[in-house]
Design a protein around this motif. Structure first.
Motif: not given
Lengths: 193, 368
Positions: B25-34, B1-20
């Motif tokens: 996020l650096q995520v491993r699976g669905d856990t935030v690492e950074k 199994m490869r262990e790697e992290t993914t970069t996830l950009y939450l926003g600036p256009q996202h319904p869950g973000i509180t504004g602009n």
């Protein structure tokens, strides 16, 4: 009567003056004490206030550009959670090659303020870690919160007027032109011409 | 199994973000690492604009610094000018200011109800509370002419007196809202989905909270009853009877929600007292011709308890007709950057916007 009310404030002024000889401290009003200090001693004063006096909450760091004196004045505002006093510590640095001690090892949230001041005023904080771009992106001009940054010149160089709106640059002039009335004498200094 | 992290950009256009704004996020699976907060999408340069406008012109733009709750900005600005100038404010104006501030707090909390419940997938709550918020906006419209931005609290007092019969309307609205709060409890706080989502998520270390610069409901959620209205009373808060919630909780999203729930009831209590105790008389200590109005040299540090926490202004005058510097520090400047970046580590991606809502992250006050 007044002295009785300001007992905690006066005790703080005394404690600061005993700890630091080159320091001017005054009580501004209830719950506000101001101290001025040389920037080289600033970190020791902040540590003293935090560890010895109990001012362990950093509320605010602000910067004022005194261009006529060639200085940036930086104010660190601390809060005592039980004595309920705000301590304003002011230190200045030259505008040319402005440099201030980095204090984000004392309060981690200072990092954000320092990154903003680096970007907006061009003050260097040696040892400050964090992205260079904080609010601005690919900024080439002089730091925009400096007083000598000419906003109007920058806008004229970088943006164009929306077609059909060339005449709407100065609302005051336009209103005078359309209504046929003169601009009052006292308001003329606000006109762009 | 490869262990790697993914970069996830939450926003600036996202319904869950509180504004602009954007959270990288650096995520491993669905856990935030950074997590890293990126702002700059909403920089309107208010602080720079104010240096080029006279004292009264600057007053008209400060309310734009916060959309959900503009009034603490107006109040801070007005009080800062009054403090530097030494201008007295009529007693009636102070009571009216407190009423407006508390109504704004209620309106802001009702928007928070929508955001907090919405980020857990409970959309009915937001429709109820934002619908009820309109009754408060109606009051604002009648009082100030504006629903969202009021430009009402200005240096010297308030812009106009209460319309006839306004107090009764406010009291009726408070009676209605108080009944609705019980229904909100049933819909949100009794809901097991919300309880399970909110408990044990986004925990702030209570021992470090003060040092980290946490203020407002997140700090009170740590069991530290700190409130500017009590600690450094302004206007007439020292003459009013209200409690600061002392939640003996887990410093999590749930504790912060309980703080806000209790504070809404306290705000209703304050508004009722203000209407009852409001003195008659002047509501405005007239300023001189605003085009010739200079403020003596000096500085002031003023702060207000907004719905999201301590909202502070550091204002400097150089003796001219324009502010030398107005530095705005909203609670989100700390909550949305250093605190959020640290809190998100180890959390689930699905909880990111949930935690942001509980901290009251608000980009306009981060970049002004």
């Amino acid at each position: 009567m007044e002295n009785k009310e300001l007992v905690l404030e006066n005790t703080l002024v005394q404690a600061l003056q005993e700890g630091f000889t080159r320091l001017e401290a005054t009580v501004k009003r209830k719950a506000r004490v101001e101290a001025k200090i040389d920037k080289d001693i600033l970190p020791s004063l902040l540590l003293f206030a935090k560890e010895k006096l109990g001012y362990n909450h950093l509320s605010h760091i602000g910067c004022v550009d005194w261009i006529e004196d060639g200085l940036f004045e930086i104010v660190y505002i601390l809060w005592h959670p039980t004595e309920k006093i705000n301590l304003l510590i002011k230190a200045s640095t030259e505008r040319e090659n402005a440099i201030m001690p980095n204090i984000d090892y004392i309060w981690r949230q200072a990092n954000t303020y320092e990154r903003e001041m680096r970007e907006m005023f061009g003050i260097e904080f040696p040892g400050l870690v964090g992205r260079k771009d904080f609010i601005l992106e690919d900024w080439q001009d002089i730091p925009p919160m400096r007083r000598d940054f000419d906003t109007e010149k920058y806008v004229n160089e970088h943006f164009f007027n929306r077609p059909g709106r060339e005449d709407a640059k100065d609302v005051r002039e336009q209103v005078a032109k359309r209504s046929g009335e003169d601009i009052p004498e006292f308001a003329k200094k606000y006109s762009r011409k | 199994m490869r262990e790697e992290t993914t970069t996830l950009y939450l926003g600036p256009q996202h319904p869950g973000i509180t504004g602009n704004m954007m959270v990288k996020l650096q995520v491993r699976g669905d856990t935030v690492e950074k997590a890293e907060t990126h702002i700059g999408y909403l920089h309107r340069g208010f602080e720079k604009l104010m240096e080029r406008r006279n004292w009264l012109q600057s007053f008209t733009i400060v309310c734009r610094i916060c959309v959900p709750e503009p009034d603490p900005n107006e109040e801070n600005y007005a009080r800062g000018v009054e403090e530097i100038e030494g201008r007295e404010v009529p007693e009636r104006a102070k009571y009216i200011r407190v009423m407006v501030l508390e109504l704004a707090r209620l309106a802001s909390y009702m928007l928070w109800y929508g955001g907090q419940a919405g980020s857990a997938g409970l959309y009915t709550m937001g429709q109820w509370s934002v619908g009820d918020r309109n009754y408060i906006l109606d009051l604002f419209e009648e009082l100030t002419g504006g629903r969202v931005y009021h430009m009402y609290i200005w240096p010297g007092g308030v812009r106009r007196d209460l319309p006839e019969g306004f107090g009764d309307k406010v009291l009726k609205t408070m009676d209605y809202l108080e009944k609705r709060l019980d229904e909100y409890d049933r819909l949100l706080f009794d809901n097991s989905i919300f309880q399970k989502r909110a408990q044990g998520v986004g925990i702030i270390d209570p021992k470090k909270a003060i040092e980290w610069g946490v203020v407002g409901p997140p700090l009170r959620g740590c069991g530290i009853p700190s409130d500017v209205r009590k600690d450094d009373p302004y206007e007439v808060y020292d003459k009013l009877d209200f409690e600061v919630p002392n939640i003996d909780g887990n410093s999590d999203v749930w504790a912060r929600a309980l703080v806000r729930r209790q504070e809404m009831r306290e705000s209703i209590k304050i508004v009722r007292q203000v209407i009852e105790k409001m003195p008659s008389g002047e509501y405005y200590n007239k300023i001189p011709n605003p085009l010739k109005w200079s403020i003596p040299k000096g500085d002031a540090y003023v702060k207000t308890e907004s719905a999201r926490g301590e909202f502070a202004y550091y204002m400097v005058s150089d003796g001219s007709d324009k502010p030398r510097r107005v530095h705005v520090k909203g609670p989100a400047y700390v909550h949305g950057i250093t605190l959020l970046e640290n809190l998100l580590v180890g959390e689930n991606i699905a909880d990111v916007s949930f935690i942001m809502n509980s901290l009251g992250t608000c980009p306009p006050e981060m970049e002004r």
